[in-house]
Each structure stands twice: as structure tokens, then as C-alpha cells.
Design an enzyme around this catalytic site. Structure first.
Site, mmCIF file in Angstrom:
data_model
loop_
_atom_site.group_PDB
_atom_site.id
_atom_site.type_symbol
_atom_site.label_atom_id
_atom_site.label_comp_id
_atom_site.label_asym_id
_atom_site.label_seq_id
_atom_site.Cartn_x
_atom_site.Cartn_y
_atom_site.Cartn_z
ATOM 1 N N ASP A 1 0.568 -0.983 63.733
ATOM 2 C CA ASP A 1 1.605 -0.155 64.344
ATOM 3 C C ASP A 1 0.983 1.219 64.584
ATOM 4 O O ASP A 1 0.786 2.003 63.659
ATOM 5 C CB ASP A 1 2.803 -0.068 63.408
ATOM 6 C CG ASP A 1 3.870 0.916 63.885
ATOM 7 O OD1 ASP A 1 3.653 1.595 64.908
ATOM 8 O OD2 ASP A 1 4.920 1.014 63.219
ATOM 9 N N HIS B 1 7.740 1.623 58.774
ATOM 10 C CA HIS B 1 8.972 1.873 59.509
ATOM 11 C C HIS B 1 9.794 0.592 59.496
ATOM 12 O O HIS B 1 9.255 -0.517 59.410
ATOM 13 C CB HIS B 1 8.605 2.272 60.946
ATOM 14 C CG HIS B 1 9.726 2.767 61.786
ATOM 15 N ND1 HIS B 1 10.648 1.922 62.363
ATOM 16 C CD2 HIS B 1 10.077 4.023 62.177
ATOM 17 C CE1 HIS B 1 11.506 2.627 63.072
ATOM 18 N NE2 HIS B 1 11.190 3.906 62.970
ATOM 19 N N CYS C 1 13.847 6.054 59.062
ATOM 20 C CA CYS C 1 13.678 4.600 59.191
ATOM 21 C C CYS C 1 12.630 4.061 58.229
ATOM 22 O O CYS C 1 11.907 3.110 58.528
ATOM 23 C CB CYS C 1 13.343 4.202 60.624
ATOM 24 S SG CYS C 1 14.712 4.440 61.773
ATOM 25 N N GLN D 1 2.494 6.234 65.650
ATOM 26 C CA GLN D 1 2.264 7.616 65.230
ATOM 27 C C GLN D 1 0.784 7.990 65.245
ATOM 28 O O GLN D 1 0.428 9.097 64.845
ATOM 29 C CB GLN D 1 2.834 7.834 63.825
ATOM 30 C CG GLN D 1 4.319 7.582 63.712
ATOM 31 C CD GLN D 1 5.155 8.590 64.476
ATOM 32 O OE1 GLN D 1 4.726 9.719 64.709
ATOM 33 N NE2 GLN D 1 6.352 8.203 64.880
#
Length: 415
Positions: A209, A132, A373, A212
């Protein structure tokens, strides 16, 4: 196609669960809402909405700074929320949980601190081709400020990381690896345990990250051993403007504060400031108190519902969705990894994703269209964007059927 027979023991009562989410009862363009944009943000159960409102209604006060009763109640609730999050990800210490504005804020915090304390000219930062923008741009800025170099792990046509290429990038110049756990565009689940192990074998820290992943996959940071992990509250049924940065005590003590102000200090003089202890060192100013309390309520809701039941139902729903969508003539999946969760990106013939999205919207079906993104990923696939359907445990097989019918209707109108 026929719905898959539900074989989950003590399965979720999805129709009952849907009643907990007020927005799912509404109509869009006169059609019952089919909300398949959960990768962008999840809807909120009534208990989360009530928790945030209750703070403002009954004990609104600033935290950590008052001896009066409302401040003490607010402080207790806020710190209880921190402990709740720590327990959810199995952090060793509550002070390893830093409340942020979201995933983007957490990554920027680490990138900024690394640029000030760790990175220098000649160093390397590794990310992946599926990141992202929030896990690209902060590292580009850090590299521009320090003279470090950004290197990218390539992917294959299925949207999976090339792990041999990753291992070849790991040399003595690498100072951090920052990768997504689950691709927000393709749903690819990356082999993060292997990514971390390979980096740690060379004493390289890893940031995950998990924006999600946190709502779909049970995460145990002590077992997985990332040095940093970030996620957003609004992706896990909590309020917008909330998020979490997990960091090991060693790394959080090593890095300098990201922002200065109230609450992150012990003493201030015009000559020198002494910073506060963890976690407050990284929480300058008045935080989103109500939001963080409501985030913990969202986590409580998931645990009460049963995370394993949620996971099994979402896996079954993903299988049904992929099988159903594959029957559509001219469909092309963008990313088709063997391990995937949450999101399905696709194109149909040469129909522009925006046109498909608009016609689906007229049928009450909410999907995401565009580059999500992840513009470099779109460039790699040589496409302008995709249609993305992203799933939650409150979605149903009947909603997947409506999506399939909606896509076929759009195709008949646009081809």
C-alpha cells in the site's frame, strides 16, 4: 526556534510553487489557510485542474470504442496517461498499470481475486498492526469467504514493525503479505525491501500500500519487486476517484477479473465470455478518463518541479517540524520511528484531539483528528485518536511556526 538554514543546491522556490495551487491563496475563518492535511488529500496545481477541464471542454468522448476523432483523441490521451504512470514507477510494461478508483479499490480487487483463485481454508494472510482499514477489511472479508486466517505483524512503542516476529510468521500457509509502505498515521517508513525479500525467499507474493509513499519516495517497482503496488491519484496531486494498481504480468494473468462489463471482454455469448487481455481485463466499464489524464499531468508537474528537490525539502521540513513540536510542553508523539515521512501524530497533555483540531481550525490551520482509519493501532496505543499534521513540498517553515503557536494557544484555552 530559528528556521533551519536551507542548504539544498538549486532549492525549491516554495513561495513560487505555492502560486501554482489556487486553494492555498484562500482564507479560512479570516486567517490565511495553513493546509497540513496532505495525508488525507493533497491540493491540486492549476495545471491538473486545467487538464481535467480541458478533456470535458475539447475532446470529451468514451475510450476504446469509437472510430470517430474525439474517441481516438481521448483514447490516445488515456493510454498516454497509463504509459506516464508506468514510467513514473518504472514498470516493465504499461499493461502492468491498472487504473482504479483509488488505493481502496486496488486492494479490494486483489483481495477479491485472491479469494476466488488462491486462498482456501488453512491458508494465512499477513498484514501489519499499522494498516489503514482499507488494507484490513478487504482481507478480513477474503478470509471469511475462504476460511483463511489473518495474522498481524506486531509493532514496538516507536511505531516500527517487529521484523523478527514477521519472519516467524512466514510459514508454508502464507499466501500473501499485504503491508503499508508508509504509515498514514505515524509516518513510519517500513523496511519494505526486507519485507519483500523475506517473503519472496519463500515464494510468497507481496502487496504494498503506497498511498502515503508515492508522493514522498521515489518508487522503482523493478528494483523493489513487489508483486502488487497500489496508490491513489488524489494523494499525489491528482484528482479524487483515480488510482493505480501495479501488478506483475505473471500475477495479473493468473488472477480472475474483479468486475464484469464492457471493455474487459473479447467476446460475449450467453454460453461463455472470453476476457480481454491486460490491462483491460481489470477495467470494466467507462473509466474516469478525465481524472486519469489529469493524474498523469500531476506526475508531469512533480517531475518538472524536480522530485529530488521535493524529497530534500520535505525531509528538511519534517526535521524542522519535529524539532519545533518537541518544544511544546506536554506533547506526546504517537509513533516516533527513526525512518519517517509525511505525517506526524501527537497528543498534548490530556486534550482530546477533536478539541485541539477545532481550535486550530479557527486559526486557519487544517489538520486531521481522529483514528485516521487505523482504529486497531489506536487501540494498541490505548488512545481515542491523535492530531495529525501531514506535510507537502508546498508547506513552509513559517506554517510550522503557526502550527506550534496554534497548539500552544489551544493548550492555554483547554488546560
Amino acid at each position: 526556534m530559528e528556521p533551519i538554514t536551507n542548504t539544498i543546491p538549486a532549492a525549491l522556490d516554495v513561495m513560487q510553487i505555492r502560486k501554482d495551487f489556487p486553494i492555498l491563496q484562500q482564507k479560512v475563518h479570516g486567517k490565511q489557510l495553513v493546509y497540513l492535511d496532505n495525508g488525507a488529500t493533497t491540493q491540486k496545481p492549476q495545471v491538473v485542474i486545467d487538464a481535467e477541464a480541458n478533456y470535458y471542454r475539447t475532446y470529451n468522448s468514451n475510450v476504446h470504442r469509437g472510430v470517430h476523432q474525439l474517441s481516438q483523441i481521448a483514447t490516445d490521451a488515456y493510454e498516454k496517461a497509463r504509459h506516464r504512470v508506468a514510467a513514473y514507477i518504472n514498470a516493465a510494461h504499461a499493461h502492468e498499470v491498472i487504473f482504479t478508483k483509488g488505493t481502496t479499490d486496488g486492494i479490494n480487487l486483489v483481495a477479491n481475486a485472491m479469494a476466488r483463485r488462491v486462498l482456501k481454508a488453512g491458508d494465512t494472510v499477513i498484514i501489519s498492526a499499522m494498516e489503514h482499514h482499507s488494507n484490513i477489511v478487504p482481507w478480513q472479508m477474503a478470509c471469511e469467504d475462504t476460511g483463511a486466517t489473518l495474522k498481524v505483524i506486531p509493532i514496538n512503542e516507536r511505531g516500527e514493525l517487529e521484523m523478527e516476529a514477521y519472519e516467524a510468521l512466514l510459514d508454508e500457509t502464507v499466501k500473501i503479505v499485504a503491508v503499508t509502505y508508509v504509515s498514514n498515521t505515524m509516518g513510519t517508513i517500513n523496511p519494505v525491501a526486507d519485507i519483500i525479500a523475506l517473503a519472496h525467499a519463500r515464494n510468497i507474493p507481496v502487496l504494498l500500500d503506497a498511498a502515503q509513499a508515492i508522493q514522498h519516495i521515489r518508487i522503482d517497482v523493478q528494483a523493489l519487486q513487489p508483486d502488487f503496488l497500489v496508490f491513489s491519484g488524489h494523494k499525489i496531486y491528482g484528482p479524487t476517484g483515480t488510482g493505480v494498481l501495479y501488478g506483475t504480468t505473471e500475477w495479473l494473468n493468473k488472477l480472475p477479473p474483479y468486475q464484469g462489463g464492457g471493455d474487459m471482454i473479447k467476446t460475449v455469448t450467453f454460453a461463455k465470455t472470453i476476457y480481454n487481455e491486460l490491462p483491460y481485463k481489470f477495467e470494466a466499464g467507462t473509466p474516469n478518463i478525465a481524472g486519469c489524464i489529469a493524474l498523469a499531468t500531476g506526475i508531469d508537474y512533480l517531475e518538472k518541479t524536480g522530485f529530488e528537490k521535493i524529497r530534500q525539502w520535505e525531509e528538511e521540513l519534517m526535521t524542522y517540524a519535529l524539532q519545533s513540536l518537541r518544544e511544546i510542553e506536554g506533547i506526546r508523539f504517537i509513533g516516533d520511528a527513526a525512518a519517517r515521512s509525511g505525517a506526524i501524530s501527537f497528543l498534548v497533555h490530556d486534550i482530546h484531539p477533536f478539541d485541539m483540531g477545532e481550535i486550530l481550525d479557527q486559526q486557519g490551520i487544517a489538520v486531521r483528528t481522529g483514528h485516521h482509519c487505523t482504529e486497531p493501532l489506536m487501540d494498541w496505543f490505548r488512545i481515542p485518536g491523535t492530531v495529525r499534521a501531514s506535510l507537502s513540498f508546498y508547506n513552509t517553515q513559517e506554517e510550522i511556526d503557526k502550527l506550534v503557536a496554534g497548539i500552544k494557544k489551544a493548550a492555554s484555552m483547554l488546560l
